[in-house]
Design a protein around this motif. Structure first.
Motif, mmCIF file in Angstrom:
data_model
loop_
_atom_site.group_PDB
_atom_site.id
_atom_site.type_symbol
_atom_site.label_atom_id
_atom_site.label_comp_id
_atom_site.label_asym_id
_atom_site.label_seq_id
_atom_site.Cartn_x
_atom_site.Cartn_y
_atom_site.Cartn_z
ATOM 1 N N LEU A 54 -32.465 38.982 -27.461
ATOM 2 C CA LEU A 54 -33.553 39.922 -27.213
ATOM 3 C C LEU A 54 -34.294 39.681 -25.905
ATOM 4 O O LEU A 54 -34.755 40.620 -25.258
ATOM 5 N N LYS A 55 -34.440 38.415 -25.508
ATOM 6 C CA LYS A 55 -35.227 38.129 -24.312
ATOM 7 C C LYS A 55 -34.603 38.736 -23.057
ATOM 8 O O LYS A 55 -35.280 38.867 -22.040
ATOM 9 N N GLN A 56 -33.352 39.132 -23.130
ATOM 10 C CA GLN A 56 -32.712 39.766 -21.974
ATOM 11 C C GLN A 56 -33.201 41.197 -21.741
ATOM 12 O O GLN A 56 -32.987 41.744 -20.657
ATOM 13 N N VAL A 57 -33.850 41.799 -22.744
ATOM 14 C CA VAL A 57 -34.278 43.199 -22.603
ATOM 15 C C VAL A 57 -35.773 43.412 -22.776
ATOM 16 O O VAL A 57 -36.286 44.473 -22.409
ATOM 17 N N VAL A 58 -36.497 42.444 -23.341
ATOM 18 C CA VAL A 58 -37.932 42.646 -23.575
ATOM 19 C C VAL A 58 -38.644 42.906 -22.248
ATOM 20 O O VAL A 58 -38.411 42.221 -21.256
ATOM 21 N N ASN A 59 -39.501 43.912 -22.242
ATOM 22 C CA ASN A 59 -40.244 44.389 -21.075
ATOM 23 C C ASN A 59 -39.381 45.242 -20.148
ATOM 24 O O ASN A 59 -39.749 45.485 -19.004
ATOM 25 N N THR A 60 -38.255 45.758 -20.629
ATOM 26 C CA THR A 60 -37.410 46.625 -19.810
ATOM 27 C C THR A 60 -36.989 47.861 -20.594
ATOM 28 O O THR A 60 -37.141 47.933 -21.819
ATOM 29 N N ASN A 61 -36.411 48.810 -19.877
ATOM 30 C CA ASN A 61 -35.831 49.999 -20.503
ATOM 31 C C ASN A 61 -34.321 49.840 -20.712
ATOM 32 O O ASN A 61 -33.616 50.795 -20.987
ATOM 33 N N LYS A 62 -33.832 48.608 -20.610
ATOM 34 C CA LYS A 62 -32.398 48.344 -20.767
ATOM 35 C C LYS A 62 -31.967 48.373 -22.231
ATOM 36 O O LYS A 62 -32.749 48.121 -23.140
ATOM 37 N N ALA A 63 -30.672 48.608 -22.414
ATOM 38 C CA ALA A 63 -30.012 48.386 -23.694
ATOM 39 C C ALA A 63 -28.735 47.607 -23.417
ATOM 40 O O ALA A 63 -27.956 47.985 -22.533
ATOM 41 N N LEU A 64 -28.542 46.526 -24.134
ATOM 42 C CA LEU A 64 -27.301 45.753 -24.034
ATOM 43 C C LEU A 64 -26.448 46.031 -25.252
ATOM 44 O O LEU A 64 -26.947 46.103 -26.378
ATOM 45 N N VAL A 65 -25.138 46.207 -25.038
ATOM 46 C CA VAL A 65 -24.188 46.493 -26.115
ATOM 47 C C VAL A 65 -23.066 45.474 -26.046
ATOM 48 O O VAL A 65 -22.490 45.242 -24.970
ATOM 49 N N TYR A 66 -22.755 44.871 -27.193
ATOM 50 C CA TYR A 66 -21.726 43.820 -27.257
ATOM 51 C C TYR A 66 -20.789 44.134 -28.421
ATOM 52 O O TYR A 66 -21.229 44.573 -29.491
ATOM 53 N N LEU A 67 -19.499 43.886 -28.227
ATOM 54 C CA LEU A 67 -18.481 44.245 -29.222
ATOM 55 C C LEU A 67 -17.632 43.045 -29.606
ATOM 56 O O LEU A 67 -17.319 42.191 -28.774
ATOM 57 N N GLU A 68 -17.233 43.001 -30.876
ATOM 58 C CA GLU A 68 -16.217 42.071 -31.364
ATOM 59 C C GLU A 68 -15.367 42.783 -32.407
ATOM 60 O O GLU A 68 -15.880 43.658 -33.128
ATOM 61 N N VAL A 69 -14.081 42.412 -32.500
ATOM 62 C CA VAL A 69 -13.190 42.933 -33.530
ATOM 63 C C VAL A 69 -12.839 41.802 -34.485
ATOM 64 O O VAL A 69 -12.464 40.698 -34.066
ATOM 65 N N HIS A 70 -13.015 42.059 -35.786
ATOM 66 C CA HIS A 70 -12.728 41.066 -36.814
ATOM 67 C C HIS A 70 -11.959 41.721 -37.960
ATOM 68 O O HIS A 70 -12.518 42.549 -38.694
ATOM 69 N N GLN A 71 -10.697 41.395 -38.116
ATOM 70 C CA GLN A 71 -9.893 41.804 -39.276
ATOM 71 C C GLN A 71 -10.086 43.278 -39.648
ATOM 72 O O GLN A 71 -10.461 43.618 -40.764
ATOM 73 N N GLY A 72 -9.826 44.134 -38.677
ATOM 74 C CA GLY A 72 -9.899 45.562 -38.944
ATOM 75 C C GLY A 72 -11.297 46.147 -38.932
ATOM 76 O O GLY A 72 -11.506 47.290 -39.373
ATOM 77 N N LYS A 73 -12.270 45.380 -38.435
ATOM 78 C CA LYS A 73 -13.642 45.883 -38.339
ATOM 79 C C LYS A 73 -14.138 45.694 -36.906
ATOM 80 O O LYS A 73 -13.848 44.688 -36.267
ATOM 81 N N LEU A 74 -14.898 46.679 -36.427
ATOM 82 C CA LEU A 74 -15.550 46.558 -35.130
ATOM 83 C C LEU A 74 -17.022 46.234 -35.365
ATOM 84 O O LEU A 74 -17.723 46.979 -36.061
ATOM 85 N N MET A 75 -17.467 45.110 -34.813
ATOM 86 C CA MET A 75 -18.879 44.750 -34.859
ATOM 87 C C MET A 75 -19.523 45.130 -33.535
ATOM 88 O O MET A 75 -18.993 44.828 -32.466
ATOM 89 N N ILE A 76 -20.670 45.810 -33.623
ATOM 90 C CA ILE A 76 -21.407 46.218 -32.424
ATOM 91 C C ILE A 76 -22.811 45.640 -32.516
ATOM 92 O O ILE A 76 -23.498 45.817 -33.535
ATOM 93 N N LEU A 77 -23.234 44.951 -31.471
ATOM 94 C CA LEU A 77 -24.602 44.453 -31.363
ATOM 95 C C LEU A 77 -25.303 45.214 -30.238
ATOM 96 O O LEU A 77 -24.714 45.444 -29.180
ATOM 97 N N THR A 78 -26.558 45.578 -30.471
ATOM 98 C CA THR A 78 -27.358 46.146 -29.393
ATOM 99 C C THR A 78 -28.727 45.478 -29.374
ATOM 100 O O THR A 78 -29.260 45.087 -30.419
#
Length: 324
Positions: free
Chosen positions: A264-288
């Motif tokens: 979170l500290k990478q975006v606090v006080n900004t208008n940014k959004a960070l998106v991160y992806l991982e694939v695990h056993q037939g599932k896509l995990m998305i973090l924002t």
């Protein structure tokens, strides 16, 4: 531009109005002419927003409609609709509403849903804009590229945590420091009000989507920032998913697809959004990661203002995260 945009703010005492003021005071193409608050009429804005001492001498006052180009509505849910119904607003005045009142499509609702990463071209032509919800922004940014590629084929599972400022400035038991500190809790499980706008946006891109969106919101013990973790069934590779997301967000300057697990500290006080992806056993995990008061509220409102007036989306929004 050959003139400054004259701006009024209604509901000027809360967190979102305070952040809006902090940005707009230094926006090169904006002049704040009126800030309205029923509780503080006539008082200096800095008596409420003490972080702005030395930055402005403006006082709370009623809005003179003939002297504004755009009005931001920063009131509680239900109050914007009430204000619109009882106020004679000239047809030339553009409105950006930060409440929930006009986000869902309905007969007679001419507000454009103001998520630039979904509706930028429509926003540019709009008269009235409904700014998205804070949770809704982070969650939609996690899902829109999949919906655009018609890849949402199963239920979606989401857990997201928000800071205490997401509850607004009015004190309550669950926003009080002594309760919130060193604490964590779930609220509105499977029934959060932002689910409606999330589903609406997904079906805008993928009309045949008919699966469940399971959302567990959490109250965090931090003041600001939203961290979303979502997953759904996915049969492709990580590389294909990253390519899909990078392609979708290539023309959207505030969204960054990153290859390291974000915080979170990478975006606090900004208008940014960070998106991160991982694939695990037939599932896509998305973090924002987003700041609930900026990309989730006031920063996005200014981004929409910039789009409305043909300005660079970054205007007034070159903000550095508070990482220390």
């Amino acid at each position: 531009m050959d003139h400054k945009i004259s701006v009024g703010i209604v509901g000027g005492a809360g967190y979102t109005a305070g952040e809006l003021l902090r940005i707009l005071l230094f926006h090169p193409y904006v002049q704040i002419t009126h800030i309205q608050s029923g509780s503080y009429d006539g008082k200096l804005v800095t008596e409420v927003h003490k972080d702005l001492i030395g930055e402005t001498n403006i006082r709370f006052s009623d809005i003179e409609m003939d002297h504004v180009d755009t009005i931001f509505l920063c009131m509680g849910h239900g109050k914007s609709k009430e204000y619109m119904e009882k106020t004679d607003i000239p047809s030339h005045v553009k409105i950006i509403d930060l409440s929930h009142d006009y986000r869902l499509k309905a007969k007679g609702n001419d507000f454009v849903y103001g998520l630039p990463e979904l509706n930028r071209e429509t926003i540019a032509q709009a008269q009235h804009i409904a700014n998205p919800g804070c949770f809704a922004t982070g969650i939609q940014l996690a899902l829109l590229p999949l919906a655009n590629a018609q890849l949402l084929k199963d239920d979606i599972h989401i857990q997201a945590i928000t800071g205490s400022t997401g509850a607004g400035q009015a004190p309550s038991r669950t926003s009080h420091f002594s309760w919130r500190n060193n604490n964590l809790s779930v609220y509105k499980a499977f029934s959060h009000q932002h689910l409606g706008e999330i589903g609406q946006s997904i079906t805008q891109l993928q009309p045949d989507f008919n699966h469940d969106i399971n959302f567990i919101p959490l109250r965090g013990n931090h003041t600001r920032g939203i961290f979303v973790s979502a997953y759904t069934q996915y049969s492709g590779s990580l590389e294909a998913a990253q390519a899909c997301y990078k392609s979708y967000y290539a023309s959207h300057p505030f969204v960054h697809v990153v290859e390291e697990n974000p915080d979170l500290k990478q975006v606090v006080n900004t208008n940014k959004a960070l998106v991160y992806l991982e694939v695990h056993q037939g599932k896509l995990m998305i973090l924002t990661c987003t700041d609930n008061l900026l990309k989730g509220a006031s920063g996005q409102a200014v981004q929409n203002l910039n789009i409305l007036y043909g300005l660079d989306e970054f205007t007034g929004l070159h903000l550095k995260p508070s990482v220390f």
